[in-house]
Design a protein around this motif. Structure first.
Motif, mmCIF file in Angstrom:
data_model
loop_
_atom_site.group_PDB
_atom_site.id
_atom_site.type_symbol
_atom_site.label_atom_id
_atom_site.label_comp_id
_atom_site.label_asym_id
_atom_site.label_seq_id
_atom_site.Cartn_x
_atom_site.Cartn_y
_atom_site.Cartn_z
ATOM 1 N N GLU A 37 0.817 -1.213 0.000
ATOM 2 C CA GLU A 37 0.000 0.000 0.000
ATOM 3 C C GLU A 37 0.855 1.268 0.000
ATOM 4 O OE1 GLU A 37 -3.362 -0.154 -0.347
ATOM 5 O OE2 GLU A 37 -3.174 -2.338 -0.454
ATOM 6 N N GLY A 38 2.163 1.103 0.016
ATOM 7 C CA GLY A 38 3.042 2.253 -0.187
ATOM 8 C C GLY A 38 3.297 3.131 1.022
ATOM 9 N N PHE A 39 3.102 2.614 2.209
ATOM 10 C CA PHE A 39 3.407 3.431 3.391
ATOM 11 C C PHE A 39 4.872 3.251 3.788
ATOM 12 C CE2 PHE A 39 -1.203 3.061 3.593
ATOM 13 C CZ PHE A 39 -1.556 4.383 3.824
ATOM 14 N N ASP A 40 5.501 4.372 4.160
ATOM 15 C CA ASP A 40 6.921 4.340 4.491
ATOM 16 C C ASP A 40 7.169 4.008 5.957
ATOM 17 O OD1 ASP A 40 8.179 5.436 1.904
ATOM 18 O OD2 ASP A 40 6.506 6.783 2.301
ATOM 19 N N ALA A 41 6.156 4.218 6.779
ATOM 20 C CA ALA A 41 6.262 3.875 8.198
ATOM 21 C C ALA A 41 4.859 3.635 8.735
ATOM 22 C CB ALA A 41 6.943 4.997 8.975
ATOM 23 N N VAL A 42 4.794 2.954 9.885
ATOM 24 C CA VAL A 42 3.502 2.646 10.496
ATOM 25 C C VAL A 42 3.563 2.995 11.978
ATOM 26 C CG1 VAL A 42 1.881 0.778 11.084
ATOM 27 C CG2 VAL A 42 3.016 0.768 8.863
ATOM 28 N N PHE A 43 2.495 3.633 12.481
ATOM 29 C CA PHE A 43 2.370 3.856 13.925
ATOM 30 C C PHE A 43 1.198 3.026 14.441
ATOM 31 C CE2 PHE A 43 0.287 6.052 17.499
ATOM 32 C CZ PHE A 43 1.317 5.975 18.424
ATOM 33 N N LEU A 44 1.436 2.243 15.490
ATOM 34 C CA LEU A 44 0.388 1.413 16.077
ATOM 35 C C LEU A 44 -0.131 2.073 17.349
ATOM 36 C CD1 LEU A 44 2.283 -2.012 15.816
ATOM 37 C CD2 LEU A 44 0.597 -1.094 14.202
ATOM 38 N N GLY A 45 -1.380 2.482 17.310
ATOM 39 C CA GLY A 45 -1.982 3.097 18.499
ATOM 40 C C GLY A 45 -3.333 2.455 18.746
ATOM 41 N N THR A 46 -3.319 1.130 18.894
ATOM 42 C CA THR A 46 -4.580 0.384 18.901
ATOM 43 C C THR A 46 -5.238 0.300 20.266
ATOM 44 O OG1 THR A 46 -3.229 -1.593 18.981
ATOM 45 C CG2 THR A 46 -4.125 -0.998 16.848
ATOM 46 N N GLY A 47 -4.539 0.790 21.314
ATOM 47 C CA GLY A 47 -5.225 0.931 22.594
ATOM 48 C C GLY A 47 -5.385 -0.348 23.394
ATOM 49 N N ALA A 48 -5.961 -0.158 24.568
ATOM 50 C CA ALA A 48 -6.214 -1.293 25.469
ATOM 51 C C ALA A 48 -7.663 -1.679 25.295
ATOM 52 C CB ALA A 48 -5.923 -0.897 26.910
ATOM 53 N N GLY A 49 -7.902 -2.501 24.292
ATOM 54 C CA GLY A 49 -9.289 -2.723 23.918
ATOM 55 C C GLY A 49 -9.934 -4.001 24.393
ATOM 56 N N LEU A 50 -9.236 -4.830 25.119
ATOM 57 C CA LEU A 50 -9.804 -6.148 25.427
ATOM 58 C C LEU A 50 -10.217 -6.186 26.896
ATOM 59 C CD1 LEU A 50 -9.813 -8.648 23.426
ATOM 60 C CD2 LEU A 50 -8.007 -9.556 24.856
ATOM 61 N N PRO A 51 -11.520 -6.248 27.191
ATOM 62 C CA PRO A 51 -11.931 -6.127 28.594
ATOM 63 C C PRO A 51 -11.552 -7.344 29.444
ATOM 64 C CG PRO A 51 -13.820 -6.620 27.200
ATOM 65 C CD PRO A 51 -12.657 -6.396 26.281
ATOM 66 N N HIS A 52 -11.110 -7.076 30.668
ATOM 67 C CA HIS A 52 -10.851 -8.153 31.632
ATOM 68 C C HIS A 52 -12.123 -8.454 32.404
ATOM 69 C CE1 HIS A 52 -6.680 -8.292 30.890
ATOM 70 N NE2 HIS A 52 -6.347 -7.170 31.487
ATOM 71 N N PHE A 53 -12.298 -9.717 32.747
ATOM 72 C CA PHE A 53 -13.358 -10.091 33.677
ATOM 73 C C PHE A 53 -12.696 -10.580 34.951
ATOM 74 C CE2 PHE A 53 -15.505 -9.955 29.661
ATOM 75 C CZ PHE A 53 -16.763 -9.469 29.979
ATOM 76 N N GLN A 54 -13.500 -10.717 36.027
ATOM 77 C CA GLN A 54 -12.901 -11.081 37.306
ATOM 78 C C GLN A 54 -12.569 -12.558 37.385
ATOM 79 O OE1 GLN A 54 -15.528 -9.578 40.447
ATOM 80 N NE2 GLN A 54 -13.647 -9.345 41.614
ATOM 81 N N GLY A 55 -13.289 -13.360 36.597
ATOM 82 C CA GLY A 55 -13.094 -14.803 36.675
ATOM 83 C C GLY A 55 -13.876 -15.433 37.818
ATOM 84 N N ILE A 56 -14.948 -14.762 38.263
ATOM 85 C CA ILE A 56 -15.780 -15.342 39.328
ATOM 86 C C ILE A 56 -16.993 -16.020 38.699
ATOM 87 C CG2 ILE A 56 -15.032 -13.726 41.119
ATOM 88 C CD1 ILE A 56 -17.623 -12.141 40.642
ATOM 89 N N PRO A 57 -17.639 -16.957 39.411
ATOM 90 C CA PRO A 57 -18.808 -17.630 38.838
ATOM 91 C C PRO A 57 -19.926 -16.627 38.531
ATOM 92 C CG PRO A 57 -18.085 -18.707 40.877
ATOM 93 C CD PRO A 57 -17.288 -17.452 40.747
#
Lengths: 279, 468
Positions: free
Chosen positions: B227-247
């Motif tokens: 696609e012809g890009f000379d550089a890439v910046f990754l700023g994808t964030g903290a997008g994956l939610p954690h759960f507590q792991g309780i019943p």
């Protein structure tokens, strides 16, 4: 904006629609899905890819009208556009040569997403048996397409109007009884149908893959709404799936979670009907 | 003139009223108040405030301009370091940054730096700020920025100003990242502030491609090779939610804060059925966690019509990670804080819906690795709260899509991308990363700071690349 290239009502409430999304069409692999939004006020709905055409840039979707969003989608005519179309999402199906005999079981509109997987399996040199199940013969879909990529087609109708009478599990039984060596079964369709297939293959020890379509918002792992219990683990269908080992999926939980917004779906569908958009 | 020890108050909507609407809570200074607040600045010889700013805004200089009512000049100074001032003026934790180091804070209250920043930025937004497009050289190099959140927007804005053609690829149908899906309307208005700040960045010539999930639509390698890009910046964030792991976390009525807030903010479920996305709140809602996201979720639940909203947090008030202002606002609105309380199970009815939350009371023990006193369960203190909805707001992890589809990109055990603190360079040549995807969930301003650092490093990298 993403243009509607083709639309046909296959049977009452079931639509075949092609959407122009060349970038997605170029990248789509068997087993993946897309998320779309009909308009600015629309919700994001996930639909599994039924076919992709790299030349016309079309993605084929087969969907059933179940709520306001699918109703609005069905009301779009050829030449009109929808607001958003994101994909391809999810992990592609595992397809490689030498997998042996693959039985692709599609229930209802679940036959459609079976098609690209069957095709890929077939192209990889595997033997593919397609099992197409529906309530009655008039609502069977994708029979011709499947016939082209399967070594054999088995049809099951609940009312016996075509093929074997009864549910898709009857086909598994029949194949087993005639001594067919099934290396993998992939089942796509209503949860209740996938569960019966899984219960039919469990005693036979056949590896069984199911493709899940739970409630989802973003489709990229961000919301966690699509979480499913697979064995001891909680998985996100959008990034870890949509395919999982059917023998490990907690179907009771899956079905319970899919009822989360049933009340609202009714409210919403009625609401839209009142302004005269619907059927 | 005697020194006034307190900040000028910022008018806010009455708590009883605002608990039932989504309009902005804090209303901002008017011109006279802003000038009077600016007068409080002592113009220290060695200003400390600036050291507390993650993007090093020349704070005394912009305040001096406000004193003289030269508001455009003030904005210009802020914009040299910060492309999104109306946003930062609202959501930066100034009390831990610039305002913490203000000399006045030793005797009384610091200068209201955040409020002044907001005033200057809002004034310009209201008057249709004049942003000049950049004139790009015909052979301008191209940079792909992944994610239109705070780090990506500031990186792309800076790159444009340096003459690079930046294209932002955004997975969602709207730009802004957490500014659009996460932070609620009543704290950060979407049309009035976020959309306009983003428009200003687009006016510079930055292209934003929505509905584009990098890793699926294009891999990072394809962006650079095809696609012809000379550089890439990754700023994808903290997008994956954690759960507590309780019943019981898989019961109907349990949300991640991400899902709850996304439904409400991005999908506008608060306008259901005009907007088609549904949301469920019920009468009693528990939000598990004590950060800003937890406060946002609790206050959103209240505005959606919940009668009783709890914050359930396992440590004490002193350890609440949320901003003090947010905690106070939440309390004023009637949020019920159940501190030193840890959920152990979400209880369900026979139809698979939430009916309650089982909790344990905690006490504080010895300090743990984070330096905060570790919460220890009190034996036999189990109790149940009646609940219709439970929202888990205990944090998020990195989104895995880019890491899984980019060979040669080093990640930590937790899945965060490894990047140099100063240059944001990753293990892959030409690929830079910054913001929550590197640091784990942090603040808007830290992500913006990383985006700026990355833009400077990309500039250097591309100049060297061109010279070769």
């Amino acid at each position: 904006m993403f243009k509607v290239l083709y639309k046909k009502e296959l049977s009452p409430g079931i639509f075949d629609m092609d959407i122009e999304a060349p970038r997605v069409a170029k990248k789509a692999k068997a087993g993946q899905f897309i998320v779309l939004r009909v308009n600015e006020e629309g919700e994001r709905i996930p639909l599994t890819i039924a076919d992709n055409d790299t030349e016309t840039g079309a993605i084929k979707l087969i969907f059933q009208v179940v709520g306001a969003s699918t109703m609005q989608l069905s009301a779009k005519e050829v030449g009109e556009s929808i607001a958003d179309f994101v994909g391809p999402l999810g992990q592609p199906s595992l397809v490689k040569p030498g997998m042996g005999t693959i039985v692709m079981v599609g229930g209802g509109i679940g036959v459609a997403p079976c098609y690209p997987i069957a095709r890929a399996m077939h192209e990889a040199g595997n033997k593919v048996i397609g099992v197409l199940a529906a309530k009655t013969k008039d609502i069977l879909i994708f029979e011709e397409r499947m016939a082209k990529v399967c070594d054999e087609i088995v049809i099951c109708t609940d009312d016996g109007s075509k093929g074997l009478k009864g549910f898709a599990t009857g086909a598994i039984q029949m194949l087993h009884e005639r001594g067919e060596k099934m290396d993998q079964v992939t089942a796509i369709g209503p949860s209740i149908m996938m569960r019966s297939i899984v219960e039919a293959t469990r005693p036979l020890g056949i590896h069984t893959v199911v493709s899940l379509n739970p409630v989802m918002v973003d489709g990229t792992g961000m919301c966690g709404g699509c979480r499913v219990k697979v064995g001891e683990e909680t998985k996100f269908a959008c990034v870890d799936g949509p395919e999982f080992d059917g023998h490990l999926v907690d179907f009771d939980n899956l079905m319970s979670r899919s009822r989360m917004y049933r009340d609202q779906e009714t409210v919403e569908k009625d609401h839209v009907c009142n302004i005269g958009l619907g059927r | 003139m005697a020194l006034q020890l307190k900040k000028h108050e910022m008018p806010v909507q009455d708590p009883k009223v605002r608990a039932h609407n989504f309009d902005e809570v804090a209303l901002g200074y008017d011109e006279e108040t802003a000038v009077a607040e600016a007068e409080r600045c002592l113009h220290c010889k060695v200003p400390q405030c600036r050291k507390g700013c993650p993007v090093s805004i020349d704070i005394p200089a912009f305040i001096a301009e406000i004193k003289e009512r030269r508001f455009e000049e003030a904005l210009k100074i802020i914009k040299e370091s910060n492309g999104l001032p109306a946003i930062c003026g609202r959501v930066c934790p100034q009390e831990n940054q610039c305002e913490k180091l203000c000399v006045l804070a030793h005797k009384g209250e610091s200068v209201g730096i955040g409020r002044l920043e907001r005033f200057v930025a809002d004034r310009a937004l209201a008057q249709q700020e004049d942003v000049q497009p950049i004139e790009y050289a015909p052979d301008a190099q191209k940079v792909a920025v992944i994610g239109a959140g705070p780090s990506g927007l500031s990186c792309a804005g800076d790159l444009a100003k340096k003459g690079y053609k930046a294209t932002i690829f955004e997975a969602l149908h709207k730009a802004g990242g957490v500014l659009s899906y996460g932070i609620p309307e009543f704290r950060l208005p979407k049309d009035k502030v976020v959309a306009k700040e983003i428009e200003n960045i687009e006016k510079l010539g930055v292209k934003i491609e929505l509905d584009s999930v990098v890793g699926r639509l294009y891999t990072v390698d394809e962006l650079m090779e095809e696609e012809g890009f000379d550089a890439v910046f990754l700023g994808t964030g903290a997008g994956l939610p954690h759960f507590q792991g309780i019943p019981g976390e898989d019961l109907n009525g349990v949300y991640s804060a991400n899902e709850f807030l996304t439904r409400c903010n991005l999908m506008k479920a608060f306008k259901f059925p005009e907007y088609a996305t549904p949301i469920k709140v019920g009468r009693n809602v528990a939000v598990v966690g004590g950060g800003n996201v937890a406060m946002d979720a609790a206050r959103t639940a209240l505005r959606l019509g919940a009668e009783h909203v709890y914050i359930v947090y396992r440590r004490s008030e002193a350890e609440l990670p949320a901003r003090k202002e947010e905690v106070e606002h939440a309390k004023e609105e009637g949020i019920d804080f159940r501190l030193l309380t840890n959920p152990t199970e979400v209880l369900g009815d026979d139809k698979g819906w939430v009916r309650g939350l089982k909790c344990l009371r905690m006490e504080l023990g010895e300090p743990d690795a984070s330096g905060r006193r570790r919460p220890v369960p009190i034996e036999g203190s189990e109790f149940e709260l009646e609940m219709d909805t439970v929202i888990i707001a205990i944090g998020t992890g990195p989104n895995p899509i880019i890491a899984h589809t980019t060979p040669g990109l080093e990640t930590t055990k937790r899945g965060n991308i490894v990047a140099d603190e100063e240059t944001c360079a990753t293990s892959k040549p030409g690929v830079f990363a910054g913001g929550d995807i590197v640091t784990g969930a942090a603040t808007v301003i830290l992500a913006m700071g990383a985006g700026r650092k990355a833009a400077a490093a990309i500039d250097k990298y591309l100049q060297e690349k061109k010279a070769r």
